[in-house]
Design a protein around this motif. Structure first.
Motif, PDB file in Angstrom:
ATOM      1  N   ASP A  44     -58.113 -29.170  14.232  1.00 27.53           N
ATOM      2  CA  ASP A  44     -57.713 -30.169  15.305  1.00 27.53           C
ATOM      3  C   ASP A  44     -58.156 -29.559  16.587  1.00 27.53           C
ATOM      4  O   ASP A  44     -58.573 -30.316  17.260  1.00 27.53           O
ATOM      5  CB  ASP A  44     -56.358 -30.340  15.359  1.00 27.53           C
ATOM      6  N   MET A  45     -58.223 -28.429  17.077  1.00 33.36           N
ATOM      7  CA  MET A  45     -58.677 -27.765  18.299  1.00 33.36           C
ATOM      8  C   MET A  45     -60.028 -27.647  18.462  1.00 33.36           C
ATOM      9  O   MET A  45     -60.361 -28.225  19.464  1.00 33.36           O
ATOM     10  CB  MET A  45     -57.942 -26.401  18.392  1.00 33.36           C
ATOM     11  N   ALA A  46     -60.670 -27.340  17.252  1.00 36.38           N
ATOM     12  CA  ALA A  46     -62.220 -27.841  17.381  1.00 36.38           C
ATOM     13  C   ALA A  46     -62.638 -29.290  17.767  1.00 36.38           C
ATOM     14  O   ALA A  46     -63.672 -29.415  18.609  1.00 36.38           O
ATOM     15  CB  ALA A  46     -63.070 -27.212  16.004  1.00 36.38           C
ATOM     16  N   ALA A  85     -71.222 -24.460  24.630  1.00 33.71           N
ATOM     17  CA  ALA A  85     -69.704 -24.458  25.022  1.00 33.71           C
ATOM     18  C   ALA A  85     -68.737 -24.959  23.748  1.00 33.71           C
ATOM     19  O   ALA A  85     -69.178 -25.755  22.972  1.00 33.71           O
ATOM     20  CB  ALA A  85     -69.402 -25.574  26.399  1.00 33.71           C
ATOM     21  N   GLY A  86     -67.635 -24.204  24.071  1.00 38.39           N
ATOM     22  CA  GLY A  86     -66.605 -24.370  22.945  1.00 38.39           C
ATOM     23  C   GLY A  86     -65.648 -23.214  23.112  1.00 38.39           C
ATOM     24  O   GLY A  86     -65.850 -22.384  23.772  1.00 38.39           O
ATOM     25  N   PRO A  87     -64.735 -23.243  21.893  1.00 40.34           N
ATOM     26  CA  PRO A  87     -63.526 -22.282  22.134  1.00 40.34           C
ATOM     27  C   PRO A  87     -64.479 -20.692  21.804  1.00 40.34           C
ATOM     28  O   PRO A  87     -65.359 -20.741  21.140  1.00 40.34           O
ATOM     29  CB  PRO A  87     -62.937 -22.477  21.008  1.00 40.34           C
ATOM     30  N   HIS A  91     -61.329 -23.780  26.455  1.00 45.79           N
ATOM     31  CA  HIS A  91     -60.088 -24.059  25.845  1.00 45.79           C
ATOM     32  C   HIS A  91     -59.058 -24.993  26.519  1.00 45.79           C
ATOM     33  O   HIS A  91     -58.834 -24.772  27.566  1.00 45.79           O
ATOM     34  CB  HIS A  91     -59.179 -22.889  25.439  1.00 45.79           C
ATOM     35  N   PHE A  92     -58.441 -25.775  25.671  1.00 41.79           N
ATOM     36  CA  PHE A  92     -57.405 -26.765  26.594  1.00 41.79           C
ATOM     37  C   PHE A  92     -56.129 -25.917  26.738  1.00 41.79           C
ATOM     38  O   PHE A  92     -55.274 -26.313  27.560  1.00 41.79           O
ATOM     39  CB  PHE A  92     -57.011 -27.897  25.855  1.00 41.79           C
ATOM     40  N   ASP A  93     -55.892 -24.711  26.164  1.00 38.95           N
ATOM     41  CA  ASP A  93     -54.845 -23.830  26.519  1.00 38.95           C
ATOM     42  C   ASP A  93     -55.178 -22.397  26.308  1.00 38.95           C
ATOM     43  O   ASP A  93     -54.676 -21.659  25.321  1.00 38.95           O
ATOM     44  CB  ASP A  93     -53.734 -24.110  25.486  1.00 38.95           C
TER      45      ASP A  93
END
Length: 272
Positions: free
Chosen positions: A30-32, A21-23, A236-238
């Motif tokens: 930062d996002m990673a 799981a991940g983007p 993803h957070f967004d």
């Protein structure tokens, strides 16, 4: 494949499913790091073996102006930093033969995209790195045909192979999951269900892939019920502003509830 062959992988004796799981793509450090920290915390609490996923580049895009990456080496170095910071294994896609050796210097699992799984030279190049190889089932392939893709890896001297189902084309613009394929592919290798890509709606007229994220829980639950070894979930957070595949990614805020439910289902299945 033995899960203990994947470096840094925790909770391998929990009798749980494992998670990739991940983007969709590495958009920046930062996002990673933010996503890896959150998913790592959830999976530690639930004792789920966890592999952080992030594509260092996206070669398969609908339009020439679609986001493809922030630079190969820059993205791969972020994957390495995620691994070292949070003590997690990582997985990324490769698209060309030369990608295999390059990516193998930074990640633990090499993933062959669904559209490329018939490319013998690419599969063999991945196998010869000695890394775990994750073969995404082509949308155009039967479950039975994946035995030959897996055999390309093992015949290259690498027994560390898994297969991931990501749905089958249904007409021009939809995907379906044929759950009959799960027990079939488990005969050949450890089998993963790619929940989020199975809900894509490709080939949209606007040139951007659509999706049905409201069905993520349904498909994931069915996968656990049919005995998959692992799940693949892009998060993803967004999602609305993600640079790739936002239409079918799971909002990170919803991941803990989903995984908690799936662990409960897995425990029930284990006792049947």
């Amino acid at each position: 494949m033995n899960l203990n062959e994947i470096p840094r992988l925790k909770h391998t004796n929990s009798n749980n499913f494992f998670l990739l799981a991940g983007p969709c793509a590495i958009e920046g450090e930062d996002m990673a790091m933010r996503i890896a920290e959150k998913v790592g915390s959830i999976t530690d609490e639930l004792e789920i073996p966890y592999i952080f996923k992030g594509s260092f580049k996206k070669a398969n895009r609908s339009r020439i102006d679609s986001f493809t990456g922030i630079g190969d080496e820059k993205a791969l170095k972020i994957l390495r930093k995620v691994s070292e910071t949070f003590d997690l294994p990582t997985v990324t896609d490769i698209h060309e033969n030369n990608d295999a050796a390059m990516a193998a210097e930074f990640v633990d699992v090499l993933q062959i995209p669904a559209f490329l799984v018939r490319q013998t030279d690419l599969v063999v190049a991945a196998a010869k790195t000695g890394k775990v190889v994750n073969l995404k089932k082509g949308q155009f392939m039967s479950p039975e045909s994946m035995q030959h893709a897996a055999k390309k890896v093992t015949d290259s001297g690498n027994n560390k192979v898994m297969i991931t189902d990501r749905g089958t084309m249904f007409g021009y613009q939809d995907m379906v999951v044929d759950f009959r394929g799960i027990p079939t592919m488990k005969q050949y290798a450890s089998t993963v269900l790619d929940v989020t890509h199975s809900l894509q709606q490709p080939n949209q007229s606007v040139g951007v892939t659509g999706g049905r994220p409201e069905m993520i829980s349904t498909i994931a639950r069915a996968g656990i019920a049919t005995g998959v070894d692992g799940l693949f979930i892009e998060t993803h957070f967004d999602p609305a502003n993600a640079k790739s595949d936002g239409a079918n990614m799971l909002d990170l805020a919803k991941l803990e509830k989903l995984l908690t439910d799936l662990v409960a289902i897995r425990k029930t299945i284990n006792h049947l």
